[in-house]
Design an enzyme around this catalytic site. Structure first.
Site, mmCIF file in Angstrom:
data_model
loop_
_atom_site.group_PDB
_atom_site.id
_atom_site.type_symbol
_atom_site.label_atom_id
_atom_site.label_comp_id
_atom_site.label_asym_id
_atom_site.label_seq_id
_atom_site.Cartn_x
_atom_site.Cartn_y
_atom_site.Cartn_z
ATOM 1 N N HIS A 17 21.152 48.445 74.100
ATOM 2 C CA HIS A 17 21.705 49.788 74.288
ATOM 3 C C HIS A 17 23.069 49.670 74.955
ATOM 4 C CE1 HIS A 17 20.688 49.689 78.549
ATOM 5 N NE2 HIS A 17 19.415 49.441 78.261
ATOM 6 N N HIS A 20 23.767 47.255 77.930
ATOM 7 C CA HIS A 20 23.946 45.832 77.589
ATOM 8 C C HIS A 20 25.337 45.589 77.027
ATOM 9 C CE1 HIS A 20 19.437 46.278 77.008
ATOM 10 N NE2 HIS A 20 19.537 45.425 78.010
ATOM 11 N N CYS A 125 5.266 45.864 89.335
ATOM 12 C CA CYS A 125 5.726 46.662 88.183
ATOM 13 C C CYS A 125 5.771 45.760 86.960
ATOM 14 C CB CYS A 125 7.120 47.259 88.441
ATOM 15 S SG CYS A 125 7.808 48.010 86.923
ATOM 16 N N CYS A 128 9.340 45.553 85.349
ATOM 17 C CA CYS A 128 10.291 44.699 86.068
ATOM 18 C C CYS A 128 9.808 43.255 86.096
ATOM 19 C CB CYS A 128 10.441 45.116 87.523
ATOM 20 S SG CYS A 128 11.202 46.691 87.783
ATOM 21 N N CYS A 143 7.541 52.666 90.768
ATOM 22 C CA CYS A 143 8.640 51.704 90.697
ATOM 23 C C CYS A 143 9.966 52.435 90.925
ATOM 24 C CB CYS A 143 8.643 51.032 89.328
ATOM 25 S SG CYS A 143 10.145 50.090 89.022
ATOM 26 N N HIS A 146 11.780 52.047 87.246
ATOM 27 C CA HIS A 146 11.145 52.622 86.051
ATOM 28 C C HIS A 146 10.342 53.885 86.325
ATOM 29 C CE1 HIS A 146 11.950 48.396 84.944
ATOM 30 N NE2 HIS A 146 12.345 48.974 83.843
ATOM 31 N N LYS A 296 20.140 56.819 85.216
ATOM 32 C CA LYS A 296 20.602 55.618 84.536
ATOM 33 C C LYS A 296 20.100 55.646 83.103
ATOM 34 C CE LYS A 296 17.444 51.762 84.658
ATOM 35 N NZ LYS A 296 17.096 50.446 85.103
ATOM 36 N N LYS A 299 15.936 52.344 78.347
ATOM 37 C CA LYS A 299 14.974 52.575 77.297
ATOM 38 C C LYS A 299 13.749 53.301 77.831
ATOM 39 C CE LYS A 299 12.383 49.907 74.071
ATOM 40 N NZ LYS A 299 12.167 50.994 73.150
#
Ligand code: MSP
Length: 503
Positions: A17, A20, A125, A128, A143, A146, A296, A299
């Protein structure tokens, strides 16, 4: 001079995405700049393929982890040329050579007494692949990254004596204030160390998707230790038949996002000390691209902006320019399609594109298509005098947006120079031909200079423009006192307004 630079390696439980792409682009700008100033650069990127998240995602899809890793790693790898990333190698942590070399390093850590067997219990998690310490956990045992509910895990495994590195790490941070950049990230890492280091678990018993622990075959290494070692193992096998370790180790720059600070600024130097390997010179921590909703982009939060649409229509250079211009590198910042469009129109089509277009046209029209070999404007030369030194200084500390702003000031200066000197008016008066030649030589040289400075940011369009200016061989990074006599050739709009999608 050797210069080794890396990105973080991406998890293959998901697909690429914009986040990256952002990291790869930023790292690429630094790598290209270093090559441009004549350094011997090695630029590494790749994929992180072991661990719980990948095993879980594969299970959910009813396929083997290796099949999922193959499929998604290929997508990350394919993205690199689309973004014009100039990486020298693409590592996969499932590469046989990586597994072998990583296991050797970790065996050395074990042999040197930095491991022991113990029971681990904590809040974990699975996304992670990390146990969370109490002060990071969100309300409702969630988390912090996430926002999913953590699970309580307990198992027998091997521990890494991170606590043994409390003092060496404190010394490192005291001696090297630029080890982590920017400064607020250095402070964050130092504070984490200052709060007291606890040993961390190094292996996993309940998982089989990973690198086998050579001294205890019932376990695999915790994915983070396997992954961090990619920076070291890649040099060993990136070039068949040649070991590049002596040439490039240690890394000059590890470029990472803020969510993985602890691993790179605490675990990583400790692991290297335990294995008696030299530490990297700098870790640069960038911020997060945020979606319109201010969170943020990730995904798992389901708010991802697709870079492929932008790439298809506008090309890599426009995306590269937008991301580094819009979000001050090192900070978080929102990005959006509207924001992209506004900057594309105002800065690329209008400011830079028009400057290029009219300079080429006027050279063609008033100078017979040749850059006049006459003296350039002394005042303009003065204004450009510090440009490259300043860019080099800023890029030396990864201040990518500040360096781009510096270049852009000069783009704008050239547009003002055109207005101030109105070459079209000079052209009407045969008595002012010398003046006209001087103005156009200065414009051509100014355009060559800003374009050369923009090469690391926009490698495609700048190459086309330098060629059209007849300056393909003019690599001098300064504002020359004379025009170079290059033959100008036609070039369509550099950044057309409203381009049609690529066929
Ligand atoms: N696999 C680990 C890194 C191991 S490095 C030894 C990992 N992978 S990741 O795919 O989740 O993230 C890869 C990089 O992309 C990280 O540096 C991360 O911070 C960065 N980004 C992920 N999402 C991002 C944004 N929305 N914005 C900017 N960077 C982001 O972490």
């Amino acid at each position: 001079m050797a210069f080794y630079i890396t990105t973080a390696i991406s998890y293959v439980n998901g697909v690429p995405h914009l986040g990256h792409a952002y990291e790869a682009i930023a790292t690429d700008v630094i790598a290209r700049h270093r090559r441009q100033i004549g350094e011997d650069v090695f630029f590494l990127t790749g994929t992180d393929e072991h661990g719980e998240p990948v095993a879980d995602a594969a299970r959910a899809q009813g396929i083997e982890p290796q099949a999922l890793a193959d499929r998604n790693s290929a997508r990350f790898k394919a993205l690199m040329p689309q973004l014009e990333i100039s990486n020298d190698f693409f590592i996969r942590t499932t590469d046989q050579q990586h597994k072998q070399r990583a296991a050797e390093v970790l065996q050395r850590v074990h042999d040197r007494g930095y491991t022991y067997e113990g029971t681990y219990e904590g809040w974990y998690c699975p996304r992670c692949a990390d146990f969370k310490v109490e002060n990071e956990i969100l309300e409702g045992n969630r988390c912090p990254i996430h926002e999913i509910v953590l699970t309580r895990e307990q198992e027998q495994n091997w521990f890494f004596r991170l606590s043994a590195f409390q003092e060496p790490l404190e010394r490192l941070y005291a001696e090297r204030p630029d080890f982590v950049m920017p400064a607020h990230r250095y402070n964050e890492a130092r504070a984490f160390i200052g709060s007291g280091l606890e040993d961390v678990s190094l292996t996993r018993a309940h998982l089989s998707w990973g690198i086998e622990v050579p001294w205890d075959r019932s376990q695999v290494f915790y994915v983070w230790f396997d992954a961090l070692l990619n920076y070291y193992t890649a040099l060993w096998y990136a070039r068949p038949g040649e070991d590049l370790t002596a040439r490039y180790w240690p890394a000059n720059f590890h470029v990472i996002g803020k969510d993985i600070l602890k691993f790179h600024t605490v675990f990583w130097p400790a692991l290297l000390m335990a294995a008696e390997l030299e530490l990297p010179r700098h870790v640069f921590v960038h911020g997060f691209l945020l979606a319109g909703d201010g969170r943020k982009m990730s995904k798992s939060l389901g708010n991802v902006l697709d870079p492929f649409e932008v790439l298809e229509r506008y090309g890599a250079d426009a995306l590269r320019h937008y991301l580094l211009r819009e979000v001050s590198f090192g900070q978080d910042g929102p990005v959006s399609p509207d924001g992209f469009q506004a900057r594309y129109d105002a800065e690329l089509a209008n400011e830079y594109g028009n400057l290029a277009g009219r300079t080429l046209n006027m050279l063609e029209r008033y100078c017979g298509g040749v850059v006049p070999e006459v003296a350039t404007d002394a005042a303009l030369r003065e204004e450009f005098a510090g440009l490259f030194a300043r860019v080099d200084e800023l890029l030396g500390t990864a201040e990518l947006s500040a360096a781009l702003e510096e270049i852009w000031r000069h783009v704008r200066r050239l547009n003002r120079y055109v207005e101030e000197n109105a070459p079209w008016a000079l052209a009407k008066d045969p008595g002012r031909a010398d003046e006209l030649a001087g103005v156009l030589a200065s414009l051509a040289e100014g355009l060559r200079a800003v374009t050369l400075a923009l090469v690391p940011y926009m490698p495609v369009k700048t190459a086309a423009l330098l060629a059209a200016l007849g300056a393909g061989e003019q690599n001098e990074r300064s504002f020359a006192s004379h025009g170079w006599g290059g033959r100008v050739s036609a070039l369509g709009p550099l950044f057309p307004k409203d381009p049609a999608p690529a066929a």
